[in-house]
Write a protein that holds these residues in place. Structure first.
Motif, PDB file in Angstrom:
ATOM      1  N   ASN A 113       0.822  -1.212   0.000  1.00 20.23           N
ATOM      2  CA  ASN A 113       0.000   0.000   0.000  1.00 20.23           C
ATOM      3  C   ASN A 113       0.854   1.259   0.000  1.00 20.23           C
ATOM      4  O   ASN A 113       1.982   1.267   0.503  1.00 20.23           O
ATOM      5  CB  ASN A 113      -0.924   0.027   1.220  1.00 20.23           C
ATOM      6  N   THR A 114       0.293   2.311  -0.522  1.00 17.78           N
ATOM      7  CA  THR A 114       0.986   3.596  -0.613  1.00 17.78           C
ATOM      8  C   THR A 114       1.419   4.082   0.762  1.00 17.78           C
ATOM      9  O   THR A 114       0.619   4.146   1.696  1.00 17.78           O
ATOM     10  CB  THR A 114       0.056   4.653  -1.239  1.00 17.78           C
ATOM     11  N   GLY A 115       2.704   4.396   0.895  1.00 18.24           N
ATOM     12  CA  GLY A 115       3.206   5.102   2.073  1.00 18.24           C
ATOM     13  C   GLY A 115       3.239   4.332   3.369  1.00 18.24           C
ATOM     14  O   GLY A 115       3.371   4.938   4.424  1.00 18.24           O
ATOM     15  N   ASN A 116       3.149   2.987   3.340  1.00 17.21           N
ATOM     16  CA  ASN A 116       3.190   2.280   4.617  1.00 17.21           C
ATOM     17  C   ASN A 116       4.585   1.741   4.907  1.00 17.21           C
ATOM     18  O   ASN A 116       5.520   1.852   4.105  1.00 17.21           O
ATOM     19  CB  ASN A 116       2.120   1.188   4.695  1.00 17.21           C
ATOM     20  N   LEU A 117       4.755   1.126   6.092  1.00 18.47           N
ATOM     21  CA  LEU A 117       6.071   0.669   6.528  1.00 18.47           C
ATOM     22  C   LEU A 117       6.639  -0.404   5.601  1.00 18.47           C
ATOM     23  O   LEU A 117       7.842  -0.419   5.335  1.00 18.47           O
ATOM     24  CB  LEU A 117       5.976   0.110   7.950  1.00 18.47           C
ATOM     25  N   VAL A 118       5.774  -1.312   5.143  1.00 17.29           N
ATOM     26  CA  VAL A 118       6.238  -2.391   4.270  1.00 17.29           C
ATOM     27  C   VAL A 118       6.798  -1.818   2.972  1.00 17.29           C
ATOM     28  O   VAL A 118       7.876  -2.212   2.507  1.00 17.29           O
ATOM     29  CB  VAL A 118       5.094  -3.381   3.972  1.00 17.29           C
ATOM     30  N   THR A 119       6.077  -0.877   2.382  1.00 14.85           N
ATOM     31  CA  THR A 119       6.521  -0.264   1.129  1.00 14.85           C
ATOM     32  C   THR A 119       7.869   0.423   1.311  1.00 14.85           C
ATOM     33  O   THR A 119       8.793   0.220   0.505  1.00 14.85           O
ATOM     34  CB  THR A 119       5.477   0.752   0.634  1.00 14.85           C
ATOM     35  N   GLU A 120       7.976   1.211   2.365  1.00 16.20           N
ATOM     36  CA  GLU A 120       9.221   1.936   2.604  1.00 16.20           C
ATOM     37  C   GLU A 120      10.380   0.977   2.863  1.00 16.20           C
ATOM     38  O   GLU A 120      11.499   1.190   2.377  1.00 16.20           O
ATOM     39  CB  GLU A 120       9.037   2.898   3.780  1.00 16.20           C
ATOM     40  N   PHE A 121      10.118  -0.095   3.602  1.00 12.39           N
ATOM     41  CA  PHE A 121      11.169  -1.073   3.890  1.00 12.39           C
ATOM     42  C   PHE A 121      11.617  -1.786   2.613  1.00 12.39           C
ATOM     43  O   PHE A 121      12.819  -1.927   2.347  1.00 12.39           O
ATOM     44  CB  PHE A 121      10.673  -2.104   4.905  1.00 12.39           C
ATOM     45  N   LEU A 122      10.656  -2.249   1.791  1.00 14.17           N
ATOM     46  CA  LEU A 122      11.010  -2.986   0.580  1.00 14.17           C
ATOM     47  C   LEU A 122      11.705  -2.090  -0.445  1.00 14.17           C
ATOM     48  O   LEU A 122      12.578  -2.555  -1.186  1.00 14.17           O
ATOM     49  CB  LEU A 122       9.763  -3.627  -0.027  1.00 14.17           C
ATOM     50  N   GLU A 123      11.332  -0.821  -0.489  1.00 14.33           N
ATOM     51  CA  GLU A 123      12.042   0.105  -1.385  1.00 14.33           C
ATOM     52  C   GLU A 123      13.502   0.233  -0.963  1.00 14.33           C
ATOM     53  O   GLU A 123      14.403   0.262  -1.816  1.00 14.33           O
ATOM     54  CB  GLU A 123      11.342   1.459  -1.385  1.00 14.33           C
ATOM     55  N   ARG A 124      13.753   0.300   0.349  1.00 14.44           N
ATOM     56  CA  ARG A 124      15.137   0.366   0.840  1.00 14.44           C
ATOM     57  C   ARG A 124      15.864  -0.955   0.568  1.00 14.44           C
ATOM     58  O   ARG A 124      17.024  -0.967   0.157  1.00 14.44           O
ATOM     59  CB  ARG A 124      15.178   0.676   2.342  1.00 14.44           C
ATOM     60  N   TYR A 125      15.161  -2.065   0.806  1.00 14.61           N
ATOM     61  CA  TYR A 125      15.760  -3.387   0.603  1.00 14.61           C
ATOM     62  C   TYR A 125      16.161  -3.578  -0.859  1.00 14.61           C
ATOM     63  O   TYR A 125      17.226  -4.146  -1.154  1.00 14.61           O
ATOM     64  CB  TYR A 125      14.764  -4.460   1.038  1.00 14.61           C
ATOM     65  N   ASN A 126      15.336  -3.097  -1.760  1.00 18.75           N
ATOM     66  CA  ASN A 126      15.635  -3.235  -3.189  1.00 18.75           C
ATOM     67  C   ASN A 126      16.934  -2.544  -3.580  1.00 18.75           C
ATOM     68  O   ASN A 126      17.609  -2.964  -4.529  1.00 18.75           O
ATOM     69  CB  ASN A 126      14.484  -2.690  -4.034  1.00 18.75           C
ATOM     70  N   THR A 127      17.297  -1.486  -2.884  1.00 18.40           N
ATOM     71  CA  THR A 127      18.542  -0.768  -3.222  1.00 18.40           C
ATOM     72  C   THR A 127      19.774  -1.608  -2.923  1.00 18.40           C
ATOM     73  O   THR A 127      20.867  -1.297  -3.420  1.00 18.40           O
ATOM     74  CB  THR A 127      18.637   0.565  -2.464  1.00 18.40           C
TER      75      THR A 127
END
Length: 275
Positions: free
Chosen positions: A149-163
């Protein structure tokens, strides 16, 4: 003579009564509750949603109503927004308090004041089809497609993990608003568009299986970083309101009221890891 005395006493009594009413009215006006505009959602069951009668209900609302009862100096009034717009409205001064299962992140804390007392604790779980045994942990999601979902903890974490991953291992994130119907999400898991979704509400999986067929299971916890402690959010500097709400939440936690509210609204005790 006696009649005049009685008459004078009656006049005095009325005068005292009138003066008392004036002072009472002034006192009432002096302690009149300050309106607090709460920004929340209306399509995120079981936390904040409209029931069959169009009434705003859910865990968020039940908790805040209980807090409001303990704070006579405030009166909470609710306004609903899409999740992504609540913090924008808070920063713009349109609301005084944000309530939509917000977790703390460094980025959010730069811009907003968070409460110090959490009112729910839960771990984010990976949810897959029962027929899948290849996804049980974070590393298994590499190269897979997941919905967040937009702007939640999971999204933010996975975006960082992808880097941290090479291009061929990156997780494909399909990011959608929390208002997207659940049946659409379930259909895309079923047809293979999504390999996994996530939930921090244990009751979700049972509910989804009851409504859409016995299809899903929760596997491992996504990451400790995405374990959810939810807090109310305020504008920077609004410590008076923040401390008042935190104090009321602490009282509700200590006397067991918060536990009862969560069991009724969510189907489980969301306060076990808060004390």
């Amino acid at each position: 003579m006696k009649k005049n005395v009685v008459k004078n006493i009656a006049v005095f009594a009325v005068s005292v009564l009138l003066i008392g009413n004036v002072f009472a009215a002034k006192k009432e006006k002096k302690v009149k509750a300050k309106t607090v505009i709460v920004g929340t959602g209306k399509a995120f069951a079981p936390f904040c949603y409209l029931d069959e009668n169009g009434k705003l209900v859910g865990y968020e609302i039940d908790v805040l109503n209980a807090v409001d009862e303990l704070l006579p100096q405030y009166e909470f009034v609710y306004e609903t927004f899409d999740f992504a717009n609540i913090l924008i409205a808070l920063q713009a001064g349109k609301v005084d308090l944000g309530s939509h299962q917000f977790g703390k992140t460094p980025q959010r804390e730069e811009n907003y004041l968070f409460g110090e007392q959490a009112y729910r604790a839960a771990a984010n779980k990976i949810v897959v089809l029962k027929t899948r045994n290849d996804i049980t942990k974070l590393e298994d999601l590499q190269g897979k497609t997941v919905n967040t979902n937009t702007g939640n903890l999971v999204t933010e974490f996975l975006e960082r993990y992808n880097t941290t991953l090479p291009d061929n291992k990156k997780i494909k994130l399909i990011i959608t608003p929390s208002t997207v119907p659940v049946e659409e999400k379930i259909a895309k898991i079923k047809n293979g568009t999504y390999d996994a979704v996530f939930t921090h509400n244990p009751a979700d999986i049972e509910k989804w299986n009851n409504e859409y067929g016995d299809l899903l299971k929760a596997t491992g916890e996504l990451s400790k970083e995405t374990s959810v402690l939810t807090y109310h959010v305020y504008r920077k500097g609004d410590t008076e309101l923040q401390k008042a709400v935190d104090g009321a939440l602490k009282q509700l936690l200590d006397d067991g009221t918060l536990s009862k509210i969560s069991i009724k609204a969510l189907g489980y005790d969301a306060t076990i890891n808060l004390k």
